[in-house]
Motif scaffolding. Structure first.
Motif, PDB file in Angstrom:
ATOM      1  N   LYS A 100     114.372  43.127  79.892  1.00 48.76           N
ATOM      2  CA  LYS A 100     113.833  42.128  80.823  1.00 48.76           C
ATOM      3  C   LYS A 100     114.361  42.313  82.242  1.00 48.76           C
ATOM      4  CE  LYS A 100     117.272  38.909  79.200  1.00 48.76           C
ATOM      5  NZ  LYS A 100     117.517  37.846  78.290  1.00 48.76           N
ATOM      6  N   ASP A 101     115.504  42.965  82.394  1.00 49.87           N
ATOM      7  CA  ASP A 101     116.053  43.210  83.724  1.00 49.87           C
ATOM      8  C   ASP A 101     115.475  44.458  84.370  1.00 49.87           C
ATOM      9  OD1 ASP A 101     117.680  40.970  83.518  1.00 49.87           O
ATOM     10  OD2 ASP A 101     119.292  42.122  82.570  1.00 49.87           O
ATOM     11  N   GLY A 102     114.695  45.242  83.621  1.00 51.20           N
ATOM     12  CA  GLY A 102     114.080  46.450  84.167  1.00 51.20           C
ATOM     13  C   GLY A 102     115.073  47.573  84.356  1.00 51.20           C
ATOM     14  N   ASP A 103     114.984  48.248  85.487  1.00 45.81           N
ATOM     15  CA  ASP A 103     115.917  49.316  85.860  1.00 45.81           C
ATOM     16  C   ASP A 103     115.978  50.448  84.841  1.00 45.81           C
ATOM     17  OD1 ASP A 103     116.566  47.964  88.202  1.00 45.81           O
ATOM     18  OD2 ASP A 103     118.178  46.875  87.223  1.00 45.81           O
ATOM     19  N   ASP A 104     114.862  50.867  84.313  1.00 46.56           N
ATOM     20  CA  ASP A 104     114.811  51.992  83.373  1.00 46.56           C
ATOM     21  C   ASP A 104     115.609  51.753  82.093  1.00 46.56           C
ATOM     22  OD1 ASP A 104     113.167  53.559  85.043  1.00 46.56           O
ATOM     23  OD2 ASP A 104     114.918  54.217  86.192  1.00 46.56           O
ATOM     24  N   ASN A 105     115.800  50.524  81.710  1.00 42.50           N
ATOM     25  CA  ASN A 105     116.499  50.186  80.468  1.00 42.50           C
ATOM     26  C   ASN A 105     115.472  49.831  79.400  1.00 42.50           C
ATOM     27  OD1 ASN A 105     119.038  50.468  81.681  1.00 42.50           O
ATOM     28  ND2 ASN A 105     118.974  48.367  82.427  1.00 42.50           N
ATOM     29  N   TYR A 106     115.622  50.466  78.230  1.00 41.10           N
ATOM     30  CA  TYR A 106     114.657  50.269  77.154  1.00 41.10           C
ATOM     31  C   TYR A 106     115.366  50.075  75.824  1.00 41.10           C
ATOM     32  CZ  TYR A 106     111.248  52.073  80.462  1.00 41.10           C
ATOM     33  OH  TYR A 106     110.458  52.260  81.556  1.00 41.10           O
ATOM     34  N   TYR A 107     114.732  49.270  74.978  1.00 40.38           N
ATOM     35  CA  TYR A 107     115.162  49.090  73.594  1.00 40.38           C
ATOM     36  C   TYR A 107     114.196  49.853  72.691  1.00 40.38           C
ATOM     37  CZ  TYR A 107     118.107  45.189  75.079  1.00 40.38           C
ATOM     38  OH  TYR A 107     119.060  44.423  75.687  1.00 40.38           O
ATOM     39  N   PRO A 108     114.682  50.485  71.646  1.00 38.95           N
ATOM     40  CA  PRO A 108     113.762  51.120  70.703  1.00 38.95           C
ATOM     41  C   PRO A 108     113.012  50.064  69.903  1.00 38.95           C
ATOM     42  CG  PRO A 108     116.026  51.348  69.950  1.00 38.95           C
ATOM     43  CD  PRO A 108     116.077  50.684  71.294  1.00 38.95           C
ATOM     44  N   THR A 109     111.778  50.352  69.585  1.00 40.57           N
ATOM     45  CA  THR A 109     110.988  49.452  68.743  1.00 40.57           C
ATOM     46  C   THR A 109     110.971  50.011  67.322  1.00 40.57           C
ATOM     47  OG1 THR A 109     108.918  50.624  69.141  1.00 40.57           O
ATOM     48  CG2 THR A 109     109.492  48.856  70.704  1.00 40.57           C
ATOM     49  N   ASP A 110     110.439  49.232  66.398  1.00 40.50           N
ATOM     50  CA  ASP A 110     110.281  49.717  65.023  1.00 40.50           C
ATOM     51  C   ASP A 110     109.433  50.984  64.990  1.00 40.50           C
ATOM     52  OD1 ASP A 110     111.773  47.640  64.004  1.00 40.50           O
ATOM     53  OD2 ASP A 110     110.041  46.442  63.400  1.00 40.50           O
ATOM     54  N   LYS A 111     108.441  51.050  65.865  1.00 39.82           N
ATOM     55  CA  LYS A 111     107.572  52.225  65.917  1.00 39.82           C
ATOM     56  C   LYS A 111     108.381  53.480  66.248  1.00 39.82           C
ATOM     57  CE  LYS A 111     103.194  53.677  67.994  1.00 39.82           C
ATOM     58  NZ  LYS A 111     102.123  53.291  68.930  1.00 39.82           N
ATOM     59  N   LEU A 112     109.316  53.374  67.174  1.00 39.50           N
ATOM     60  CA  LEU A 112     110.159  54.515  67.523  1.00 39.50           C
ATOM     61  C   LEU A 112     111.068  54.892  66.363  1.00 39.50           C
ATOM     62  CD1 LEU A 112     111.050  56.415  69.946  1.00 39.50           C
ATOM     63  CD2 LEU A 112     113.010  54.892  70.090  1.00 39.50           C
ATOM     64  N   ILE A 113     111.640  53.903  65.728  1.00 37.20           N
ATOM     65  CA  ILE A 113     112.565  54.149  64.628  1.00 37.20           C
ATOM     66  C   ILE A 113     111.848  54.852  63.467  1.00 37.20           C
ATOM     67  CG2 ILE A 113     113.980  52.999  62.866  1.00 37.20           C
ATOM     68  CD1 ILE A 113     114.630  50.892  65.097  1.00 37.20           C
ATOM     69  N   ARG A 114     110.598  54.480  63.227  1.00 31.14           N
ATOM     70  CA  ARG A 114     109.841  55.060  62.103  1.00 31.14           C
ATOM     71  C   ARG A 114     109.147  56.377  62.434  1.00 31.14           C
ATOM     72  NH1 ARG A 114     106.991  49.676  61.493  1.00 31.14           N
ATOM     73  NH2 ARG A 114     105.726  50.820  62.925  1.00 31.14           N
ATOM     74  N   THR A 115     109.200  56.827  63.690  1.00 33.50           N
ATOM     75  CA  THR A 115     108.458  58.018  64.100  1.00 33.50           C
ATOM     76  C   THR A 115     109.413  59.091  64.603  1.00 33.50           C
ATOM     77  OG1 THR A 115     106.682  56.506  64.795  1.00 33.50           O
ATOM     78  CG2 THR A 115     106.473  58.799  65.450  1.00 33.50           C
ATOM     79  N   PRO A 116     109.914  59.946  63.710  1.00 33.96           N
ATOM     80  CA  PRO A 116     110.865  60.963  64.127  1.00 33.96           C
ATOM     81  C   PRO A 116     110.260  62.112  64.921  1.00 33.96           C
ATOM     82  CG  PRO A 116     110.414  61.171  61.789  1.00 33.96           C
ATOM     83  CD  PRO A 116     109.703  59.934  62.273  1.00 33.96           C
ATOM     84  N   SER A 117     108.940  62.267  64.838  1.00 35.40           N
ATOM     85  CA  SER A 117     108.265  63.368  65.516  1.00 35.40           C
ATOM     86  C   SER A 117     106.852  62.943  65.862  1.00 35.40           C
ATOM     87  CB  SER A 117     108.225  64.583  64.593  1.00 35.40           C
ATOM     88  OG  SER A 117     107.531  65.641  65.174  1.00 35.40           O
ATOM     89  N   ILE A 118     106.331  63.507  66.932  1.00 36.02           N
ATOM     90  CA  ILE A 118     104.924  63.230  67.271  1.00 36.02           C
ATOM     91  C   ILE A 118     104.150  64.546  67.348  1.00 36.02           C
ATOM     92  CG2 ILE A 118     105.192  60.979  68.330  1.00 36.02           C
ATOM     93  CD1 ILE A 118     105.294  62.333  71.041  1.00 36.02           C
ATOM     94  N   ARG A 119     104.515  65.451  66.496  1.00 41.65           N
ATOM     95  CA  ARG A 119     103.839  66.743  66.425  1.00 41.65           C
ATOM     96  C   ARG A 119     102.387  66.534  66.010  1.00 41.65           C
ATOM     97  NH1 ARG A 119     107.450  70.822  63.435  1.00 41.65           N
ATOM     98  NH2 ARG A 119     108.797  70.138  65.100  1.00 41.65           N
ATOM     99  N   PHE A 120     101.487  67.141  66.730  1.00 41.92           N
ATOM    100  CA  PHE A 120     100.058  66.979  66.436  1.00 41.92           C
ATOM    101  C   PHE A 120      99.576  68.093  65.549  1.00 41.92           C
ATOM    102  CE2 PHE A 120     100.528  64.977  70.651  1.00 41.92           C
ATOM    103  CZ  PHE A 120     100.206  63.710  70.287  1.00 41.92           C
TER     104      PHE A 120
END
Length: 120
Positions: A100-120
């Protein structure tokens, strides 16, 4: 990808790994911090001070192909750009939640935790 060495999936894994390494806290996802985390995780002794500034290293610090690329390639800024673009894309597509404070700070979501690769 703008860089000539690291694939789309590898850039994703670098950003993902950096964010998960800070979990449950937020990760500051500036490109040089993300890349420094990755270099350290790989055992590299290189350290990125900031985009546009040369990496600090000693000759015997160079141990991987990525190290050599970062030190020798004049287009290494492309890797910083790819990391920044990937972080923004991941936030836009639900893999990261901005602090919420911005400044390039991010929390991982469940989607990130469950997706180890995005190989197409």
């Amino acid at each position: 990808m703008k860089n000539q060495l690291v694939s789309f999936d590898e850039v994703y894994k670098i950003v993902r790994g950096h964010c998960l390494s800070k979990f449950p806290q937020h990760a500051e996802c500036r490109p040089q911090l993300t890349l420094n985390w990755h270099l350290k995780a790989c055992g590299s002794l290189l350290h990125a001070l900031a985009p546009g500034i040369n990496f600090s290293h000693r000759t015997d610090d160079v141990i991987t192909e990525l190290d050599r690329y970062i030190i020798n390639d004049n287009n290494r800024e492309a890797l910083f750009s790819d990391l920044s673009d990937m972080t923004r894309s991941m936030a836009e597509n639900g893999y990261l939640r901005p602090d919420k404070d911005g400044d390039d700070n991010y929390y991982p979501t469940d989607k990130l935790i469950r997706t180890p690769s995005i190989r197409f």
